[in-house]
Design an enzyme around this catalytic site. Structure first.
Site, PDB file in Angstrom:
ATOM      1  N   CYS A  36     -18.347 -54.337   0.185  1.00 47.09           N
ATOM      2  CA  CYS A  36     -17.761 -52.999   0.182  1.00 47.09           C
ATOM      3  C   CYS A  36     -16.365 -53.036  -0.428  1.00 47.09           C
ATOM      4  O   CYS A  36     -15.843 -54.102  -0.734  1.00 47.09           O
ATOM      5  CB  CYS A  36     -17.724 -52.403   1.592  1.00 47.09           C
ATOM      6  SG  CYS A  36     -16.410 -53.021   2.646  1.00 47.09           S
ATOM      7  N   GLY A  37     -15.759 -51.884  -0.567  1.00 48.21           N
ATOM      8  CA  GLY A  37     -14.440 -51.794  -1.174  1.00 48.21           C
ATOM      9  C   GLY A  37     -13.347 -52.492  -0.381  1.00 48.21           C
ATOM     10  O   GLY A  37     -12.298 -52.826  -0.922  1.00 48.21           O
TER      11      GLY A  37
END
Length: 160
Positions: A36-37
């Site tokens: 994920c970011g």
């Protein structure tokens, strides 16, 4: 005695890791995702760990795949990714649920002590907040909803 120390979580090797082992230390319990970011935060977590571990800081990494499948792979693959890409040295637990009917009892306890407070003020946090508001205008008060489960990363700090 704090209730925190009565809990345990499954370690990646299948054994139970008791929070009692961390008594007298500051414990940062982090649910993480490798896809994920926020994944680059592993670098910052490792830096914090290296700086403060000898002074009593422990980081407990609990990978979770409940947020849009952002933690694929086995526990061994997750560990290999983290150690090779971010040189992590802090303990990594078994991939576990942090929300819902199968959530770790430690997370049930932690969430009862401190509700979700938001993502902060940085650019990624503001973008995350804007996106969640489109899904649920009251997302801060509904952390258990399916849409939020796909997004919300939890971070709990507990020290005594």
């Amino acid at each position: 005695m704090s209730q925190f120390y009565t809990y345990s979580v499954p370690a990646a090797n299948g054994e139970e890791k008791s929070m009692e082992d961390f008594k007298g230390k500051v414990v940062l319990v982090v649910n993480t995702a490798t896809g994920c970011g926020f994944t680059p935060q592993y670098k910052d977590l490792e830096s914090i760990y290296e700086t403060y571990h000898d002074q009593g800081l422990e980081i407990l990494d609990i990978p979770c795949n409940q947020f849009a499948g952002q933690t694929p792979g086995t526990d061994e693959e997750i560990h290999e990714f983290c150690t090779l890409k971010y040189n992590t040295q802090f303990p990594q637990m078994k991939k576990s649920d942090v929300n819902g009917e199968n959530e770790l009892s430690l997370y049930t306890y932690l969430k009862s002590q401190q509700a979700f407070q938001g993502f902060g003020k940085g650019p990624k946090a503001l973008a995350m907040s804007a996106m969640l508001k489109k899904l649920d205008k009251d997302y801060k008060n509904n952390p258990q909803t399916v849409d939020n489960q796909m997004i919300v990363d939890s971070l709990f700090l507990y020290g005594e």
